[in-house]
Scaffold this motif. Structure first.
Motif, PDB file in Angstrom:
ATOM      1  N   PHE A 200       0.831  -1.203   0.000  1.00  0.00           N
ATOM      2  CA  PHE A 200       0.000   0.000   0.000  1.00  0.00           C
ATOM      3  C   PHE A 200       0.866   1.253   0.000  1.00  0.00           C
ATOM      4  N   ARG A 201       1.910   1.250   0.819  1.00  0.00           N
ATOM      5  CA  ARG A 201       2.769   2.427   0.922  1.00  0.00           C
ATOM      6  C   ARG A 201       3.530   2.667  -0.387  1.00  0.00           C
ATOM      7  N   ASN A 202       3.962   1.606  -1.033  1.00  0.00           N
ATOM      8  CA  ASN A 202       4.668   1.770  -2.317  1.00  0.00           C
ATOM      9  C   ASN A 202       3.744   2.339  -3.394  1.00  0.00           C
ATOM     10  N   LEU A 203       2.514   1.835  -3.427  1.00  0.00           N
ATOM     11  CA  LEU A 203       1.551   2.309  -4.420  1.00  0.00           C
ATOM     12  C   LEU A 203       1.201   3.776  -4.169  1.00  0.00           C
ATOM     13  N   ALA A 204       0.916   4.106  -2.915  1.00  0.00           N
ATOM     14  CA  ALA A 204       0.561   5.479  -2.565  1.00  0.00           C
ATOM     15  C   ALA A 204       1.734   6.426  -2.824  1.00  0.00           C
ATOM     16  N   GLY A 205       2.920   6.013  -2.388  1.00  0.00           N
ATOM     17  CA  GLY A 205       4.097   6.846  -2.587  1.00  0.00           C
ATOM     18  C   GLY A 205       4.405   7.055  -4.054  1.00  0.00           C
ATOM     19  N   GLY A 206       4.219   6.020  -4.864  1.00  0.00           N
ATOM     20  CA  GLY A 206       4.459   6.137  -6.299  1.00  0.00           C
ATOM     21  C   GLY A 206       3.535   7.155  -6.946  1.00  0.00           C
ATOM     22  N   PHE A 207       2.283   7.184  -6.497  1.00  0.00           N
ATOM     23  CA  PHE A 207       1.332   8.153  -7.038  1.00  0.00           C
ATOM     24  C   PHE A 207       1.732   9.576  -6.653  1.00  0.00           C
ATOM     25  N   VAL A 208       2.174   9.761  -5.406  1.00  0.00           N
ATOM     26  CA  VAL A 208       2.601  11.088  -4.945  1.00  0.00           C
ATOM     27  C   VAL A 208       3.846  11.541  -5.712  1.00  0.00           C
ATOM     28  N   ILE A 209       4.763  10.620  -5.961  1.00  0.00           N
ATOM     29  CA  ILE A 209       5.955  10.951  -6.756  1.00  0.00           C
ATOM     30  C   ILE A 209       5.535  11.421  -8.153  1.00  0.00           C
ATOM     31  N   ALA A 210       4.541  10.751  -8.737  1.00  0.00           N
ATOM     32  CA  ALA A 210       4.045  11.147 -10.054  1.00  0.00           C
ATOM     33  C   ALA A 210       3.471  12.566 -10.024  1.00  0.00           C
ATOM     34  N   LEU A 211       2.755  12.907  -8.938  1.00  0.00           N
ATOM     35  CA  LEU A 211       2.235  14.265  -8.785  1.00  0.00           C
ATOM     36  C   LEU A 211       3.374  15.276  -8.736  1.00  0.00           C
ATOM     37  N   GLY A 212       4.423  14.932  -7.986  1.00  0.00           N
ATOM     38  CA  GLY A 212       5.574  15.820  -7.874  1.00  0.00           C
ATOM     39  C   GLY A 212       6.273  16.014  -9.201  1.00  0.00           C
ATOM     40  N   LEU A 213       6.427  14.935  -9.969  1.00  0.00           N
ATOM     41  CA  LEU A 213       7.067  15.030 -11.285  1.00  0.00           C
ATOM     42  C   LEU A 213       6.248  15.905 -12.236  1.00  0.00           C
ATOM     43  N   PHE A 214       4.930  15.770 -12.159  1.00  0.00           N
ATOM     44  CA  PHE A 214       4.054  16.599 -12.995  1.00  0.00           C
ATOM     45  C   PHE A 214       4.229  18.076 -12.648  1.00  0.00           C
ATOM     46  N   THR A 215       4.259  18.383 -11.349  1.00  0.00           N
ATOM     47  CA  THR A 215       4.453  19.769 -10.905  1.00  0.00           C
ATOM     48  C   THR A 215       5.810  20.296 -11.350  1.00  0.00           C
ATOM     49  N   LEU A 216       6.838  19.471 -11.203  1.00  0.00           N
ATOM     50  CA  LEU A 216       8.192  19.882 -11.575  1.00  0.00           C
ATOM     51  C   LEU A 216       8.317  20.113 -13.071  1.00  0.00           C
ATOM     52  N   LEU A 217       7.808  19.187 -13.862  1.00  0.00           N
ATOM     53  CA  LEU A 217       7.899  19.317 -15.316  1.00  0.00           C
ATOM     54  C   LEU A 217       7.080  20.497 -15.833  1.00  0.00           C
ATOM     55  N   SER A 218       5.936  20.759 -15.190  1.00  0.00           N
ATOM     56  CA  SER A 218       5.123  21.910 -15.588  1.00  0.00           C
ATOM     57  C   SER A 218       5.882  23.204 -15.344  1.00  0.00           C
ATOM     58  N   ALA A 219       6.596  23.264 -14.202  1.00  0.00           N
ATOM     59  CA  ALA A 219       7.370  24.464 -13.879  1.00  0.00           C
ATOM     60  C   ALA A 219       8.518  24.643 -14.869  1.00  0.00           C
ATOM     61  N   LEU A 220       9.216  23.568 -15.182  1.00  0.00           N
ATOM     62  CA  LEU A 220      10.329  23.651 -16.115  1.00  0.00           C
ATOM     63  C   LEU A 220       9.874  24.023 -17.521  1.00  0.00           C
ATOM     64  N   ASP A 221       8.675  23.566 -17.892  1.00  0.00           N
ATOM     65  CA  ASP A 221       8.152  23.867 -19.215  1.00  0.00           C
ATOM     66  C   ASP A 221       7.836  25.355 -19.366  1.00  0.00           C
ATOM     67  N   ARG A 222       7.484  26.006 -18.264  1.00  0.00           N
ATOM     68  CA  ARG A 222       7.134  27.423 -18.304  1.00  0.00           C
ATOM     69  C   ARG A 222       8.348  28.337 -18.129  1.00  0.00           C
ATOM     70  N   SER A 223       9.434  27.745 -17.691  1.00  0.00           N
ATOM     71  CA  SER A 223      10.613  28.570 -17.404  1.00  0.00           C
ATOM     72  C   SER A 223      11.322  28.980 -18.682  1.00  0.00           C
ATOM     73  N   THR A 224      11.831  30.212 -18.695  1.00  0.00           N
ATOM     74  CA  THR A 224      12.616  30.694 -19.839  1.00  0.00           C
ATOM     75  C   THR A 224      14.103  30.553 -19.568  1.00  0.00           C
ATOM     76  N   TRP A 225      14.403  29.876 -18.405  1.00  0.00           N
ATOM     77  CA  TRP A 225      15.814  29.738 -18.025  1.00  0.00           C
ATOM     78  C   TRP A 225      16.447  28.518 -18.648  1.00  0.00           C
ATOM     79  N   PHE A 226      15.613  27.571 -19.129  1.00  0.00           N
ATOM     80  CA  PHE A 226      16.168  26.288 -19.549  1.00  0.00           C
ATOM     81  C   PHE A 226      15.975  26.102 -21.040  1.00  0.00           C
TER      82      PHE A 226
END
Length: 226
Positions: A200-226
Motif C-alpha cells: 500500500f505504501r509503495n503504491l501510494a508513494g508512487g502516485f505522490v511521486i508522479a504528482l511531484g514530477l508533474f508539478t516539476l515538469l510543468s514548472a520547467l516547461d514554463r521557465s525561460t531559463w532552460f
C-alpha cells in the motif's frame, strides 16, 4: 502557478495517500488518546482532527501571506517558477518518504522539534481528553507536530495568489488525512497494520511521486531559463 483546483486536488491526494505514514507517526497517539468505539469517542476523534486540520489551514494562510509579500520584492515570474520547482521537488521527497525509500524529510522535521517541545507543555493542559471542546483544543496544538509531509505540502503555498489559497490547500490536505486518522482513533492497531502494509505504501508513494514530477515538469516547461 498551477491552477488552484489542481493544487487542492493534489493536496487532498497527498493527505489521503499518506495514510501509512500517519499510521506510523500518529496512529499510536491517536489510539491512546481515543480508545473505544462508541458515538462519543467518534465525536471526540472528529473534534481532535478538526483542530488539527484548522492548524494546517492557519499554517497555509501564514505561508501564503508571507510569500505574497515576498513576491512584491522579486520578479513575479521568476519567483513563481522557482517556488513551483521547489514544490515539485518537495512532493517527490514526500512520495519517497511515504514509500520509505528515502527519508530525507526527517531532516526537515528535526528543524521543528524544538518548537514542538515547547508546544507539548501546552498540549498537556488538555489531557486527559474528556470532552469534545478539549479534544478540539488538543488538536489545535497537535497540528503543529513536525511532519515532513505537512512541510512538503506547505511549499505549494509559496506561489499562492492569495493568503486564503494557502489556507484552502492545507485544509484539503487535512481533509485527506481524516479517513485514516478517524479510523485509527476508533480501531487502533487493526487499521494501522493495514495502512502500514508495504504494498500500500509503495503504491501510494508512487502516485505522490508522479504528482511531484508533474508539478516539476510543468514548472520547467514554463521557465525561460532552460
Amino acid at each position: 502557478m498551477e491552477p488552484l483546483l489542481y493544487q487542492l486536488g493534489a493536496a487532498f491526494s497527498v493527505g489521503l495517500l499518506s495514510s501509512g505514514h500517519c499510521a506510523g507517526m500518529c496512529g499510536g497517539l491517536s489510539a491512546a488518546l481515543l480508545s473505544g468505539s462508541n458515538e462519543r469517542t467518534f465525536l471526540k476523534a472528529l473534534a481532535l482532527s478538526a483542530g488539527r486540520v484548522f492548524s494546517y489551514a492557519v499554517a497555509g494562510f501564514l505561508v501564503a501571506l508571507t510569500a505574497s509579500a515576498l513576491t512584491q520584492l522579486a520578479e513575479a515570474k521568476h519567483w513563481i517558477v522557482t517556488t513551483q520547482i521547489l514544490a515539485g521537488v518537495m512532493v517527490i521527497l514526500a512520495g519517497l518518504y511515504i514509500t520509505g525509500w528515502y527519508r530525507g524529510l526527517t531532516y526537515i522535521e528535526r528543524a521543528g522539534a524544538g518548537i514542538w517541545k515547547r508546544l507539548q507543555r501546552l498540549a498537556k493542559a488538555f489531557l486527559p481528553i474528556r470532552t469534545i471542546p478539549t479534544a478540539f483544543c488538543y488538536g489545535l496544538v497537535w497540528g503543529w507536530l513536525p511532519c515532513g509531509l505537512v512541510y512538503s505540502t506547505l511549499t505549494w503555498n509559496l506561489s499562492a495568489e492569495a493568503a486564503w489559497h494557502g489556507a484552502a490547500v492545507m485544509f484539503c490536505f487535512g481533509l485527506g488525512t481524516l479517513p485514516s486518522m478517524l479510523s485509527l482513533g476508533m480501531l487502533g492497531n487493526r487499521v494501522a497494520k493495514l495502512l502500514s502494509n508495504r504494498g500500500f505504501r509503495n503504491l501510494a508513494g508512487g502516485f505522490v511521486i508522479a504528482l511531484g514530477l508533474f508539478t516539476l515538469l510543468s514548472a520547467l516547461d514554463r521557465s525561460t531559463w532552460f
